[in-house]
Enzyme design. Structure first.
Site, PDB file in Angstrom:
ATOM      1  N   GLU A 107       0.846  -1.209   0.000  1.00  0.00           N
ATOM      2  CA  GLU A 107       0.000   0.000   0.000  1.00  0.00           C
ATOM      3  C   GLU A 107       0.878   1.255   0.000  1.00  0.00           C
ATOM      4  O   GLU A 107       0.619   2.216  -0.724  1.00  0.00           O
ATOM      5  CB  GLU A 107      -0.948  -0.019   1.203  1.00  0.00           C
ATOM      6  N   GLU A 127      -3.611  -9.983   3.564  1.00  0.00           N
ATOM      7  CA  GLU A 127      -4.834  -9.663   4.308  1.00  0.00           C
ATOM      8  C   GLU A 127      -5.896 -10.738   4.072  1.00  0.00           C
ATOM      9  O   GLU A 127      -6.644 -11.104   4.989  1.00  0.00           O
ATOM     10  CB  GLU A 127      -5.398  -8.295   3.862  1.00  0.00           C
TER      11      GLU A 127
HETATM   12  C1  1HE Z   1       6.248  -8.699  12.207  1.00  0.00           C
HETATM   13  C2  1HE Z   1       5.617  -8.538  10.944  1.00  0.00           C
HETATM   14  C3  1HE Z   1       4.384  -7.835  10.924  1.00  0.00           C
HETATM   15  C4  1HE Z   1       7.422  -9.682  10.667  1.00  0.00           C
HETATM   16  N1  1HE Z   1       3.921  -7.333  12.070  1.00  0.00           N
HETATM   17  N2  1HE Z   1       5.736  -8.173  13.317  1.00  0.00           N
HETATM   18  N3  1HE Z   1       1.781  -8.623   6.984  1.00  0.00           N
HETATM   19  C5  1HE Z   1       1.983  -9.949   6.913  1.00  0.00           C
HETATM   20  O1  1HE Z   1       1.100 -10.759   7.089  1.00  0.00           O
HETATM   21  C6  1HE Z   1       3.417 -10.371   6.687  1.00  0.00           C
HETATM   22  C7  1HE Z   1       3.953 -11.081   7.933  1.00  0.00           C
HETATM   23  N4  1HE Z   1       5.409 -11.304   7.855  1.00  0.00           N
HETATM   24  C8  1HE Z   1       5.950 -12.316   7.134  1.00  0.00           C
HETATM   25  O2  1HE Z   1       5.296 -13.043   6.406  1.00  0.00           O
HETATM   26  C9  1HE Z   1       7.442 -12.490   7.275  1.00  0.00           C
HETATM   27  O3  1HE Z   1       7.872 -11.832   8.468  1.00  0.00           O
HETATM   28  C10 1HE Z   1       8.268 -11.896   6.076  1.00  0.00           C
HETATM   29  C11 1HE Z   1       8.036 -12.776   4.826  1.00  0.00           C
HETATM   30  C12 1HE Z   1       7.907 -10.471   5.779  1.00  0.00           C
HETATM   31  C13 1HE Z   1       9.789 -11.918   6.454  1.00  0.00           C
HETATM   32  O4  1HE Z   1      10.166 -13.228   6.870  1.00  0.00           O
HETATM   33  P1  1HE Z   1      11.502 -13.404   7.722  1.00  0.00           P
HETATM   34  O5  1HE Z   1      11.736 -14.897   7.856  1.00  0.00           O
HETATM   35  O6  1HE Z   1      12.608 -12.572   7.150  1.00  0.00           O
HETATM   36  O7  1HE Z   1      11.201 -12.750   9.182  1.00  0.00           O
HETATM   37  P2  1HE Z   1      10.333 -13.352  10.404  1.00  0.00           P
HETATM   38  O8  1HE Z   1      11.177 -14.344  11.172  1.00  0.00           O
HETATM   39  O9  1HE Z   1       9.006 -13.826   9.962  1.00  0.00           O
HETATM   40  O10 1HE Z   1      10.071 -12.059  11.280  1.00  0.00           O
HETATM   41  C14 1HE Z   1      11.126 -11.420  12.006  1.00  0.00           C
HETATM   42  C15 1HE Z   1      10.466 -10.629  13.145  1.00  0.00           C
HETATM   43  O11 1HE Z   1       9.637  -9.624  12.580  1.00  0.00           O
HETATM   44  C16 1HE Z   1       9.543 -11.493  13.989  1.00  0.00           C
HETATM   45  O12 1HE Z   1       9.558 -10.958  15.300  1.00  0.00           O
HETATM   46  P3  1HE Z   1      10.460 -11.609  16.501  1.00  0.00           P
HETATM   47  O13 1HE Z   1      10.178 -10.710  17.668  1.00  0.00           O
HETATM   48  O14 1HE Z   1       9.960 -13.029  16.635  1.00  0.00           O
HETATM   49  O15 1HE Z   1      11.878 -11.550  16.008  1.00  0.00           O
HETATM   50  C17 1HE Z   1       8.183 -11.256  13.369  1.00  0.00           C
HETATM   51  O16 1HE Z   1       7.115 -11.481  14.285  1.00  0.00           O
HETATM   52  C18 1HE Z   1       8.289  -9.778  13.044  1.00  0.00           C
HETATM   53  N5  1HE Z   1       7.363  -9.403  11.983  1.00  0.00           N
HETATM   54  N6  1HE Z   1       6.360  -9.182  10.028  1.00  0.00           N
HETATM   55  C19 1HE Z   1       4.572  -7.503  13.232  1.00  0.00           C
HETATM   56  N7  1HE Z   1       3.722  -7.621   9.790  1.00  0.00           N
HETATM   57  C20 1HE Z   1      -3.584  -0.716   6.668  1.00  0.00           C
HETATM   58  S1  1HE Z   1      -3.990  -2.275   6.655  1.00  0.00           S
HETATM   59  C21 1HE Z   1      -2.651  -3.211   6.113  1.00  0.00           C
HETATM   60  C22 1HE Z   1      -2.898  -4.654   6.436  1.00  0.00           C
HETATM   61  C23 1HE Z   1      -1.657  -5.487   6.326  1.00  0.00           C
HETATM   62  O17 1HE Z   1      -0.588  -4.997   6.015  1.00  0.00           O
HETATM   63  S2  1HE Z   1      -1.861  -7.138   6.638  1.00  0.00           S
HETATM   64  C24 1HE Z   1      -0.367  -7.882   6.190  1.00  0.00           C
HETATM   65  C25 1HE Z   1       0.556  -7.988   7.367  1.00  0.00           C
END
Ligand code: 1HE
Length: 252
Positions: A107, A127
């Site tokens: 976005e 989403e």
């Molecule tokens: C997060 C987020 C997040 C990572 N919010 N903390 N977005 C998503 O559904 C995407 C979710 N994220 C992923 O699928 C993956 O993190 C990635 C593919 C982006 C990257 O993977 P990777 O292996 O490099 O990292 P990771 O091990 O998954 O994440 C590292 C840390 O970042 C981990 O936290 P930690 O404390 O355990 O180290 C994750 O929890 C954190 N992290 N992504 C919070 N999104 C206005 S409306 C918009 C609506 C949306 O955008 S919905 C889509 C949300």
């Protein structure tokens, strides 16, 4: 979590939360709104990019508390304000993408005027799989880039577009090798900054309104814009330079 830096007449805006994959929390969204509402007068173009392995993992899911409908509406509108400040701000904005450009990250990217993608970029709208709906403007901006059918597919099936396919369908305008995105964006920013101000203004503020209008209204807005632009001293001197053989030819 958001760092700014001015280089020549380019504003560099870096998402700097790599340990959370540049997930966008309320503080970052507010910071972006402020930064783009207060672009200094000397700046002619801006670039948004991300620190670490990813552009942005989208909405910070840890902040997605139990919100009632009105709070949810306000939250979505806060994203709209911030991303409108980018799209309809003072200067054109280029996004440099790498790694994840997903959910709210896409976005943010789609509110920018040009997207440069490095070869590691991947795009998704998770989403659909998270049981929610886009709230940061994707339903308006993403179909304009790739069409209604592709966005519907992305959300219904969780489809991920890789960098090459993303460039082919229109998610990005430039595809570059890994690590070369920022240099490419700076090169483009210098070209954009050399345009007549009225040209950049018309492309940012008038063209989107023309494309949202009926043919009749759009044509009239085009004629008015063309007449105002060609009347500016800047346009007259540029046209004269070409006629005198002093301006670059197309492609030079
Ligand atoms: C997060 C987020 C997040 C990572 N919010 N903390 N977005 C998503 O559904 C995407 C979710 N994220 C992923 O699928 C993956 O993190 C990635 C593919 C982006 C990257 O993977 P990777 O292996 O490099 O990292 P990771 O091990 O998954 O994440 C590292 C840390 O970042 C981990 O936290 P930690 O404390 O355990 O180290 C994750 O929890 C954190 N992290 N992504 C919070 N999104 C206005 S409306 C918009 C609506 C949306 O955008 S919905 C889509 C949300």
């Amino acid at each position: 979590m958001v760092e700014t830096n001015i280089q020549d007449d380019i504003l560099l805006v870096k998402l700097n939360r790599p340990n959370k994959r540049n997930a966008l929390n309320d503080a970052i969204i507010l910071a972006l709104e402020k930064i783009f509402a207060q672009v200094p007068a000397t700046v002619k173009c801006a670039i948004v990019y991300g620190e670490g392995q990813h552009f942005s993992a989208g909405l910070d899911l840890s902040e997605l508390q139990e919100r009632d409908a009105v709070q949810g509406l306000m939250h979505s509108r806060s994203w709209h304000r911030a991303l409108d400040a980018i799209q309809f701000g003072k200067v054109p904005v280029i996004a440099v993408l790498h790694g994840a450009c997903v959910g709210g990250g896409l976005e943010l990217a789609s509110a920018c005027h040009i997207r440069v993608a490095e070869s590691s970029t991947f795009y998704a709208l998770p989403e659909g799989q998270r049981g929610i709906f886009v709230g940061g403007g994707a339903s308006v901006r993403v179909p304009k880039l790739i069409g209604l059918a592709r966005m519907t597919d992305m959300m219904l099936t969780g489809r991920v577009y890789r960098a090459e396919e993303g460039e082919r369908v229109g998610l990005a305008q430039y595809l570059v090798a890994e690590g070369e995105g920022l240099a490419k964006a700076i090169e483009l920013a210098h070209k954009i900054g050399a345009n007549a101000p009225m040209t950049n203004y018309a492309l940012m503020h008038i063209l989107p309104k023309i494309t949202d209008s009926t043919q009749e209204v759009g044509m009239m807005m085009e004629s008015l814009t063309a007449a105002i632009a060609q009347n500016a001293p800047e346009a007259k001197s540029r046209l004269q330079d070409f006629l005198d053989g002093k301006a670059k030819k197309v492609g030079e």
